[in-house]
Enzyme design. Structure first.
Site, PDB file in Angstrom:
ATOM      1  N   LEU A  94       0.804  -1.219   0.000  1.00  0.00           N
ATOM      2  CA  LEU A  94       0.000   0.000   0.000  1.00  0.00           C
ATOM      3  C   LEU A  94       0.835   1.266   0.000  1.00  0.00           C
ATOM      4  O   LEU A  94       0.433   2.282  -0.552  1.00  0.00           O
ATOM      5  CB  LEU A  94      -0.929   0.018   1.226  1.00  0.00           C
ATOM      6  N   GLY A  95       1.981   1.237   0.632  1.00  0.00           N
ATOM      7  CA  GLY A  95       2.815   2.428   0.715  1.00  0.00           C
ATOM      8  C   GLY A  95       3.865   2.273   1.789  1.00  0.00           C
ATOM      9  O   GLY A  95       3.950   1.240   2.460  1.00  0.00           O
ATOM     10  N   GLY A  97       6.201   4.743   4.782  1.00  0.00           N
ATOM     11  CA  GLY A  97       6.577   6.002   5.411  1.00  0.00           C
ATOM     12  C   GLY A  97       7.778   5.785   6.301  1.00  0.00           C
ATOM     13  O   GLY A  97       8.459   4.754   6.206  1.00  0.00           O
ATOM     14  N   PHE A  99       7.879   5.070   9.355  1.00  0.00           N
ATOM     15  CA  PHE A  99       7.716   3.946  10.274  1.00  0.00           C
ATOM     16  C   PHE A  99       8.052   2.631   9.598  1.00  0.00           C
ATOM     17  O   PHE A  99       8.660   1.745  10.187  1.00  0.00           O
ATOM     18  CB  PHE A  99       6.270   3.921  10.790  1.00  0.00           C
ATOM     19  N   GLY A 100       7.651   2.485   8.341  1.00  0.00           N
ATOM     20  CA  GLY A 100       7.920   1.261   7.609  1.00  0.00           C
ATOM     21  C   GLY A 100       6.861   1.001   6.556  1.00  0.00           C
ATOM     22  O   GLY A 100       5.916   1.774   6.398  1.00  0.00           O
ATOM     23  N   PRO A 101       6.987  -0.103   5.813  1.00  0.00           N
ATOM     24  CA  PRO A 101       6.033  -0.421   4.748  1.00  0.00           C
ATOM     25  C   PRO A 101       4.692  -0.888   5.296  1.00  0.00           C
ATOM     26  O   PRO A 101       4.604  -1.410   6.403  1.00  0.00           O
ATOM     27  CB  PRO A 101       6.732  -1.553   3.979  1.00  0.00           C
ATOM     28  N   VAL A 102       3.642  -0.698   4.504  1.00  0.00           N
ATOM     29  CA  VAL A 102       2.288  -1.097   4.869  1.00  0.00           C
ATOM     30  C   VAL A 102       1.729  -1.999   3.777  1.00  0.00           C
ATOM     31  O   VAL A 102       1.844  -1.685   2.586  1.00  0.00           O
ATOM     32  CB  VAL A 102       1.362   0.128   5.049  1.00  0.00           C
ATOM     33  N   LYS A 123       1.211  -2.869   9.216  1.00  0.00           N
ATOM     34  CA  LYS A 123       2.370  -1.978   9.158  1.00  0.00           C
ATOM     35  C   LYS A 123       3.563  -2.643   9.827  1.00  0.00           C
ATOM     36  O   LYS A 123       3.471  -3.099  10.964  1.00  0.00           O
ATOM     37  CB  LYS A 123       2.038  -0.651   9.843  1.00  0.00           C
ATOM     38  N   ASP A 218       1.251  15.420  15.694  1.00  0.00           N
ATOM     39  CA  ASP A 218       1.659  15.248  14.296  1.00  0.00           C
ATOM     40  C   ASP A 218       0.435  15.256  13.380  1.00  0.00           C
ATOM     41  O   ASP A 218       0.298  14.412  12.509  1.00  0.00           O
ATOM     42  CB  ASP A 218       2.456  13.952  14.134  1.00  0.00           C
TER      43      ASP A 218
END
Length: 468
Positions: A94-95, A97, A99-102, A123, A218
Site C-alpha cells: 500500500l505504501g 513512510g 515507520f515502515g512499509p504497509v 504496518k 503530528d
C-alpha cells in the site's frame, strides 16, 4: 543498549523467545485478557502512559496488560501475518513512510474466535528508522486504550523476536494527502472536504477532552485516513504525548513533527500544548480550502509557505476567491468558505491563547456542511442558434460563483469515485533514511505551470524542559 533490552523484556516478555527468564506463551488465539470489573472507562485517569514504562518492572508489565484489557487487541504471530498478507507480497503493498512499509491483508473468520473476517492494513516497523521502537510502543499504548469513531482502529500487534508489526482496520480511500493532492484525478468535492474537516476535528477534540488529555503532535494530511464515505480517522500515534497535569500549562519535550504543520511556539521553545494541535488543524483546513500543500518549495518564494501566503486573504471576503482551490471550479459554498477561512485564521493565530479549542472548532464547522448555495455545476457555453441571434458577438458568461443558475437553490454535489489505487497509511515522511522521496515529482497547476511538490520535512531537535 542493555537498558533498552531490559525495558522490552519487562514490558513484552513474549517478544523474546528463548530467553531463560521469560517463556513465550503459545501464540495461537492469544488475545489481551478481558477487563477486570475494576477497569475504568477509556480516557480515564488510570490510563497507562509510555512514560510509566521508562523504568519498567514486572508490576508495570502487568499494568500494561490490564490497561490494554477490554480493547480486545489480538496478539498475532509473524506466521499468521504472512498468511494474512500473502507473504507481504508486492501486489498487496500500500505504501511506505518513516515507520515502515504497509501491506493490505485479509483476515479469515476462522483465524481465531472473536475475530470477524475483514480486510486489514499491516504496518511493519523499519528497524533502521528513527525512534522506531518507541513509536511502535506508543502506538500500541495509545490506540490500545483509546477508541473513537474518528480514530483508526488498532486490531492487534505482533512482537516476535526483532519483528514489530501493527494491524489496523483497512480504510479504502487512503490518506487525505493522497486524495487532495494527487494528479490526474477528479477534485475532492467541497462537501467531502467539509466532512473530512469535521471528522478530523472530532478526533482531535476527543483526545483533548479526555480525562487524561492527549496531544496528538503530528496532525497533517498524510495522517488523516478516509473510509469509503470520506469519514476521517486519525492515524499514526507514534508522536502522541500525554498532556500537562495539575498546574502545569505545557509539556516540555523534544521538538518533533513536520515542517509547515508545527506551531511556531512549539518549534521555538519545545513547549507543547493542545493549542499546538489546533494550529496544525488550521494548516490542514487551509490545505482543504486552497488545494495547496503546507510547504511547496517549487513555488515563488512568497508562496512557498501556505500559512504565510494565505493569511492576508482569510479575513477579506473579496479576496478569498483568489486562494480557493481552482480544481473546485467554483463549486463550493461561498458562505461556508468564508466561515471556514475565518476559523482557520483563528486557529493559525501566533498567540496560542487566541486559538479556539477543538470543541469550538467542531461546533463551528458542523453547520458548514449544510449550506445550499453551491452551484449545480460548471457553466457550459452554448453556441448561438441561427434564429437571428447568430450575428451577435459570442460573449463568455459569468463564472458559476458570479452568476448562479436560477434554480441553483438546491444542494447538488458531484461525488467523484476514485479509480486509483490508494497508497494507504503513510507515516512520518522522511523520518527514516529508507523512506522514498515520493513527493518530489512536478505537478501541474490549473494554469499549466509546472510546480514541484516537495515532501514534508520532519522536525527533530532537542529542548530542555521540566517534562520529557
Amino acid at each position: 543498549m542493555t537498558v533498552m533490552k531490559i525495558t522490552w523484556k519487562s514490558m513484552f516478555p513474549s517478544c523474546f523467545k528463548g530467553d531463560d527468564d521469560y517463556h513465550s506463551p503459545k501464540p495461537n488465539n492469544k488475545v489481551v485478557a478481558s477487563p477486570p470489573k475494576t477497569t475504568k472507562p477509556e480516557g480515564s485517569l488510570n490510563r497507562i502512559s509510555v512514560t510509566d514504562l521508562s523504568f519498567p518492572s514486572t508490576t508495570l508489565s502487568e499494568d500494561l496488560s490490564i490497561s490494554l484489557a477490554g480493547s480486545n487487541l489480538h496478539v498475532f504471530t509473524l506466521a499468521e501475518l504472512k498468511i494474512i498478507t500473502q507473504g507481504f507480497s508486492s501486489s498487496n503493498f500500500l505504501g511506505e513512510g518513516g515507520f515502515g512499509p504497509v501491506h493490505k491483508g485479509f483476515i479469515d473468520d476462522k483465524l481465531r474466535p472473536g475475530l470477524k473476517a475483514q480486510t486489514v492494513a499491516v504496518k511493519l516497523l523499519d528497524l533502521d528508522g528513527s525512534q522506531g521502537h518507541r513509536e511502535w510502543l506508543t502506538e500500541v499504548v495509545f490506540l490500545g486504550q483509546l477508541r473513537h469513531p474518528h480514530l483508526v482502529k488498532l486490531i492487534g500487534y505482533c512482537c516476535e523476536e526483532e519483528h514489530r508489526l501493527l494491524v489496523y482496520e483497512y480504510l479504502p480511500r487512503g490518506s487525505l494527502e493522497n486524495q487532495l493532492f494527487r494528479r490526474y484525478s477528479a477534485s475532492l468535492p467541497w462537501s467531502a472536504r467539509m466532512k473530512i474537516a469535521v471528522g478530523a476535528a472530532k478526533g482531535l477534540a476527543f483526545l483533548h477532552e479526555a480525562q487524561k488529555p492527549v496531544i496528538y503532535r503530528d496532525f497533517k494530511a498524510s495522517n488523516i485516513l478516509l473510509d469509503s464515505d470520506y469519514g476521517a480517522k486519525l492515524s499514526d500515534f507514534g508522536l502522541a504525548k500525554d498532556g500537562p497535569e495539575g498546574d502545569d500549562t505545557h509539556v516540555s519535550t523534544r521538538v518533533m513533527g513536520t515542517q509547515g504543520y508545527a506551531a511556531p511556539e512549539y518549534v521555538m521553545t519545545g513547549h507543547l500544548t493542545a493549542m499546538s494541535d489546533v494550529y496544525s488543524f488550521g494548516v490542514v483546513l487551509m490545505e482543504l480550502l486552497t488545494g495547496r500543500r503546507s510547504v511547496e518549495k517549487g513555488r515563488p518564494q512568497r508562496e512557498q509557505n501556505l500559512v504565510e501566503w494565505s493569511r492576508p486573504y482569510l479575513n477579506d471576503s473579496r479576496k478569498l476567491s483568489r486562494i480557493m482551490d481552482p480544481r473546485l471550479e467554483g463549486q463550493y459554498s461561498e458562505i461556508g468558505a468564508k466561515k471556514a477561512a475565518a476559523l482557520a485564521y483563528l486557529c493559525l493565530s501566533h498567540r496560542p491563547r487566541s486559538r479556539p479549542t477543538m470543541t469550538t472548532v467542531v461546533k463551528t464547522l458542523e453547520p458548514l456542511q449544510d449550506f445550499d448555495d453551491i452551484p449545480i455545476g460548471p457553466f457550459v457555453y452554448t453556441v448561438p442558434s441561427d434564429n437571428g441571434e447568430g450575428n451577435k458577438d459570442a460573449k463568455e458568461s459569468d463564472t458559476p460563483k458570479e452568476k448562479k443558475r436560477e434554480n441553483g437553490g438546491h444542494n447538488h454535489h458531484h461525488h467523484h469515485r476514485s479509480h486509483h489505487r490508494s497508497n494507504g497509511h503513510r507515516h512520518h515522511p522522511l523520518k527514516s533514511p529508507k523512506t522514498p522521496n515520493s513527493m518530489s515529482q512536478s505537478d501541474k497547476n490549473q494554469n499549466g505551470r509546472s510546480v514541484s511538490t516537495s515532501p514534508d520535512t520532519s522536525i527533530a531537535s532537542e529542548s530542555q524542559g521540566s517534562k520529557v
